[in-house]
Write a protein that holds these residues in place. Structure first.
Motif, PDB file in Angstrom:
ATOM      1  N   ALA A 229      -3.766  -5.367   2.884  1.00  0.00           N
ATOM      2  CA  ALA A 229      -4.307  -4.954   1.584  1.00  0.00           C
ATOM      3  C   ALA A 229      -5.713  -4.387   1.733  1.00  0.00           C
ATOM      4  O   ALA A 229      -6.059  -3.395   1.086  1.00  0.00           O
ATOM      5  N   ALA A 230      -6.526  -4.986   2.580  1.00  0.00           N
ATOM      6  CA  ALA A 230      -7.878  -4.471   2.804  1.00  0.00           C
ATOM      7  C   ALA A 230      -7.826  -3.102   3.461  1.00  0.00           C
ATOM      8  O   ALA A 230      -8.619  -2.216   3.121  1.00  0.00           O
ATOM      9  N   TRP A 231      -6.895  -2.893   4.382  1.00  0.00           N
ATOM     10  CA  TRP A 231      -6.766  -1.604   5.043  1.00  0.00           C
ATOM     11  C   TRP A 231      -6.312  -0.533   4.039  1.00  0.00           C
ATOM     12  O   TRP A 231      -6.842   0.571   4.026  1.00  0.00           O
ATOM     13  N   VAL A 232      -5.340  -0.863   3.187  1.00  0.00           N
ATOM     14  CA  VAL A 232      -4.865   0.089   2.190  1.00  0.00           C
ATOM     15  C   VAL A 232      -5.985   0.400   1.196  1.00  0.00           C
ATOM     16  O   VAL A 232      -6.148   1.549   0.776  1.00  0.00           O
ATOM     17  N   GLN A 233      -6.778  -0.583   0.844  1.00  0.00           N
ATOM     18  CA  GLN A 233      -7.885  -0.386  -0.093  1.00  0.00           C
ATOM     19  C   GLN A 233      -8.924   0.569   0.496  1.00  0.00           C
ATOM     20  O   GLN A 233      -9.562   1.331  -0.240  1.00  0.00           O
ATOM     21  N   SER A 234      -9.103   0.566   1.815  1.00  0.00           N
ATOM     22  CA  SER A 234     -10.132   1.395   2.430  1.00  0.00           C
ATOM     23  C   SER A 234      -9.684   2.848   2.575  1.00  0.00           C
ATOM     24  O   SER A 234     -10.508   3.697   2.928  1.00  0.00           O
TER      25      SER A 234
ATOM     26  N   SER B   3       1.293 -14.924   7.937  1.00  0.00           N
ATOM     27  CA  SER B   3       1.800 -13.891   7.035  1.00  0.00           C
ATOM     28  C   SER B   3       0.837 -13.661   5.872  1.00  0.00           C
ATOM     29  O   SER B   3       0.647 -12.517   5.450  1.00  0.00           O
ATOM     30  N   ILE B   4       0.214 -14.720   5.357  1.00  0.00           N
ATOM     31  CA  ILE B   4      -0.768 -14.545   4.288  1.00  0.00           C
ATOM     32  C   ILE B   4      -1.978 -13.780   4.807  1.00  0.00           C
ATOM     33  O   ILE B   4      -2.477 -12.859   4.160  1.00  0.00           O
ATOM     34  N   GLY B   5      -2.460 -14.155   5.984  1.00  0.00           N
ATOM     35  CA  GLY B   5      -3.586 -13.444   6.578  1.00  0.00           C
ATOM     36  C   GLY B   5      -3.249 -11.986   6.861  1.00  0.00           C
ATOM     37  O   GLY B   5      -4.077 -11.098   6.627  1.00  0.00           O
ATOM     38  N   GLY B   6      -2.066 -11.725   7.339  1.00  0.00           N
ATOM     39  CA  GLY B   6      -1.639 -10.350   7.587  1.00  0.00           C
ATOM     40  C   GLY B   6      -1.561  -9.545   6.306  1.00  0.00           C
ATOM     41  O   GLY B   6      -1.935  -8.368   6.271  1.00  0.00           O
ATOM     42  N   ALA B   7      -1.079 -10.147   5.233  1.00  0.00           N
ATOM     43  CA  ALA B   7      -1.008  -9.452   3.951  1.00  0.00           C
ATOM     44  C   ALA B   7      -2.407  -9.125   3.429  1.00  0.00           C
ATOM     45  O   ALA B   7      -2.637  -8.039   2.885  1.00  0.00           O
ATOM     46  N   ILE B   8      -3.350 -10.045   3.605  1.00  0.00           N
ATOM     47  CA  ILE B   8      -4.730  -9.782   3.178  1.00  0.00           C
ATOM     48  C   ILE B   8      -5.339  -8.648   3.986  1.00  0.00           C
ATOM     49  O   ILE B   8      -5.988  -7.749   3.430  1.00  0.00           O
ATOM     50  N   LEU B   9      -5.131  -8.663   5.294  1.00  0.00           N
ATOM     51  CA  LEU B   9      -5.659  -7.587   6.132  1.00  0.00           C
ATOM     52  C   LEU B   9      -5.009  -6.244   5.797  1.00  0.00           C
ATOM     53  O   LEU B   9      -5.687  -5.210   5.754  1.00  0.00           O
TER      54      LEU B   9
END
Length: 41
Positions: free
Chosen positions: A35-40, A27-33
Motif C-alpha cells: 500500500a505504501a508503494w502504491v501510494q508513492s 502478510s499484514i506487513g506485506g500488505a502495508i508495504l
C-alpha cells in the motif's frame, strides 16, 4: 514411550500455530508495504 509421543505431538501443534502467526504477521506487513508503494506512485 507414550509420554514422548504425546510431547512430540504437542510440540508439532505448537509450531504449527506459531507458523500461522508468523504468516499472518508477514502478510499484514506485506500488505502495508504494498500500500505504501502504491501510494508513492
Amino acid at each position: 514411550m507414550r509420554h514422548v509421543q504425546n510431547g512430540y505431538r504437542g510440540l508439532s501443534v505448537f509450531m504449527g500455530l506459531n507458523i500461522d502467526r508468523f504468516l499472518a504477521a508477514f502478510s499484514i506487513g506485506g500488505a502495508i508495504l504494498l500500500a505504501a508503494w502504491v501510494q508513492s506512485l
